[in-house]
Every structure is written in C-alpha cells, then in structure tokens.
Design a protein around this motif. Structure first.
Motif, PDB file in Angstrom:
ATOM      1  N   ARG A  14       6.533  -6.228  -3.869  1.00 52.50           N
ATOM      2  CA  ARG A  14       5.884  -4.896  -4.252  1.00 52.50           C
ATOM      3  C   ARG A  14       4.599  -4.666  -3.966  1.00 52.50           C
ATOM      4  NH1 ARG A  14       9.743  -1.030  -7.401  1.00 52.50           N
ATOM      5  NH2 ARG A  14      11.666  -1.722  -6.895  1.00 52.50           N
ATOM      6  N   LEU A  34       5.603   6.328  -1.154  1.00 58.48           N
ATOM      7  CA  LEU A  34       5.758   5.100  -0.588  1.00 58.48           C
ATOM      8  C   LEU A  34       6.693   5.166   0.498  1.00 58.48           C
ATOM      9  CD1 LEU A  34       5.759   2.544  -3.348  1.00 58.48           C
ATOM     10  CD2 LEU A  34       3.872   3.249  -2.080  1.00 58.48           C
ATOM     11  N   GLN A  78       9.821   3.761   2.350  1.00 62.25           N
ATOM     12  CA  GLN A  78      10.466   2.279   2.064  1.00 62.25           C
ATOM     13  C   GLN A  78      11.835   2.502   3.079  1.00 62.25           C
ATOM     14  OE1 GLN A  78      12.044   1.915  -1.902  1.00 62.25           O
ATOM     15  NE2 GLN A  78      12.547  -0.109  -1.411  1.00 62.25           N
ATOM     16  N   VAL A 107      15.512   2.009   4.344  1.00 61.20           N
ATOM     17  CA  VAL A 107      16.880   2.244   3.312  1.00 61.20           C
ATOM     18  C   VAL A 107      17.782   2.150   4.419  1.00 61.20           C
ATOM     19  CG1 VAL A 107      16.127   3.271   1.230  1.00 61.20           C
ATOM     20  CG2 VAL A 107      16.742   4.611   2.982  1.00 61.20           C
ATOM     21  N   VAL A 137      13.664   5.556   6.954  1.00 58.30           N
ATOM     22  CA  VAL A 137      12.548   5.384   6.320  1.00 58.30           C
ATOM     23  C   VAL A 137      12.652   6.568   5.131  1.00 58.30           C
ATOM     24  CG1 VAL A 137       9.991   5.577   6.255  1.00 58.30           C
ATOM     25  CG2 VAL A 137      11.112   4.314   8.102  1.00 58.30           C
ATOM     26  N   ARG A 168       6.129   7.279  -6.338  1.00 56.18           N
ATOM     27  CA  ARG A 168       5.833   6.130  -7.293  1.00 56.18           C
ATOM     28  C   ARG A 168       5.263   6.742  -8.524  1.00 56.18           C
ATOM     29  NH1 ARG A 168       5.603   0.336  -6.638  1.00 56.18           N
ATOM     30  NH2 ARG A 168       4.749  -0.303  -8.760  1.00 56.18           N
TER      31      ARG A 168
END
Length: 75
Positions: free
Chosen positions: A2, A11, A13, A15, A69, A74
């Motif tokens: 991370r 962020l 990420q 998936v 994406v 966070r």
C-alpha cells in the motif's frame, strides 16, 4: 504493498466488477477509451445497462467480469 496517502485523499484502485458490484463513478476502459459510469439501469435476470458520461451504453450480463478503476476515499 500500500502507498501512503494523506488523510481524506482519494486513491484510484483497480477492481474486478460484475453486474452486481458495478457502481456509479467506476471507470471502465472500452475500446481503448476510459469511460466513467454515470447511471445504471436494472435489466431482467440480473443484467445491468451502464450509461457512460459520453452517452454510450454498455450491457453487463450476470457472467460479465470487467476491470475498472474505482476512486476510494482514504481515511
């Protein structure tokens, strides 16, 4: 591994998404172009029709699996 990000940062990420897990705001690459999902429509037998910000439509059937994406906040 991370990466560190300041508190409250967004962020991106990757998936794996299906017709049950796709969300508004997901970015899917279609034909070499990044398309952001702006709306979802439920279809019979668990399929979904995705409306992209560009106005294009994509139908995801129950067995369709795509990489997207997703922007995650966070804490």
């Amino acid at each position: 591994m991370r990466q560190w990000a300041p508190s409250g940062a967004l962020l991106a990420q990757p998936v794996e998404i299906t017709s049950t897990t796709v969300q508004r705001g997901d970015i899917i690459q279609v034909g070499g172009r990044a398309c952001r999902v702006s709306n979802l429509f439920q279809l019979p037998q668990g399929a979904k029709q995705l409306l992209f910000e560009s106005g294009e439509l994509l139908t995801m059937h129950t067995r369709t699996r795509l990489l997207a994406v997703r922007m995650l906040r966070r804490r």
